[in-house]
Write an enzyme that holds these catalytic residues in place. Structure first.
Site, PDB file in Angstrom:
ATOM      1  N   ASP A  25       0.841  -1.202   0.000  1.00  0.00           N
ATOM      2  CA  ASP A  25       0.000   0.000   0.000  1.00  0.00           C
ATOM      3  C   ASP A  25       0.873   1.249   0.000  1.00  0.00           C
ATOM      4  OD1 ASP A  25      -2.379   1.455  -0.088  1.00  0.00           O
ATOM      5  OD2 ASP A  25      -2.571   1.525   2.088  1.00  0.00           O
ATOM      6  N   LEU A  26       1.917   1.211  -0.803  1.00  0.00           N
ATOM      7  CA  LEU A  26       2.792   2.366  -0.915  1.00  0.00           C
ATOM      8  C   LEU A  26       2.057   3.457  -1.680  1.00  0.00           C
ATOM      9  CD1 LEU A  26       5.661   3.209  -0.145  1.00  0.00           C
ATOM     10  CD2 LEU A  26       6.372   2.507  -2.426  1.00  0.00           C
TER      11      LEU A  26
END
Length: 189
Positions: free
Chosen positions: A67-68
């Site tokens: 979930d960068l």
């Protein structure tokens, strides 16, 4: 140094887990981009290098962030320095590749759509690996350089379709004319 430090963890008396993390002063990259638009090339390169260093450390331990996004990249104000220290936050939905028990099922959509890799967009959780984070970092670099995300669908379904089936618009027309985008475009491609 580019990953937020966790000093302790435990559960509350009612069973809720918590972390004790280092205190950071500054702002996240999302706020910086919303307030100031695209970054100058040297600043964008510095952020990419720092995030890549953090990801390399996580990937070396078999951890994929998944979930960068700009909101998970924190720009820490350091007294006496002009450049901010870059920290990657929120490994909350990370995947440990060697884990026997998956925390998500193949039908779960985990991540933030504009920064999802094609594998995430297709729901192919068994294909998610370090390249997922590299894809997200490329999308973040695109946004830092142009001021907008590489894929901009009308809704989540059209956005995910674009990620899987289309290439983002080239950098050239969206950055200063003085930039030679050949090498930048090759890296992002």
């Amino acid at each position: 140094p580019n990953v937020v430090q966790i000093f302790d963890f435990n559960t509350t008396s009612d069973g809720r887990p918590y972390f004790v993390m280092e205190y950071l002063e500054g702002r996240d990259l999302e706020t910086r981009l919303a307030q100031g638009g695209p970054l100058p090339l040297p600043a964008a390169v510095r952020v990419v290098e720092s995030v890549a260093s953090a990801l390399a450390a996580a990937h070396a331990h078999g951890i994929v962030h998944r979930d960068l996004k700009p909101a998970n990249i924190f720009l820490v104000t350091v007294d006496g320095q002009t450049d901010e220290l870059v920290k990657v936050l929120d490994f909350g939905i990370s995947k440990i590749q060697a884990a026997v028990t998956l925390l998500s099922t193949p039908t779960d959509m985990l991540g933030t759509p504009p920064y999802m890799s094609p594998e995430q967009a297709r729901g192919a959780s068994e294909e998610i690996d370090a390249r997922t984070d590299q894809f997200a970092l490329g999308s973040i670099a695109y946004r830092m350089l142009t001021g907008h995300d590489p894929f901009t669908g009308r809704d989540v379904a059209s956005l995910l379709y674009q990620i899987v089936h289309e290439a983002p618009p080239p950098l050239g027309p969206q950055v200063p004319d003085s930039w030679d985008t050949t090498a930048l475009q090759a890296v992002l491609d």
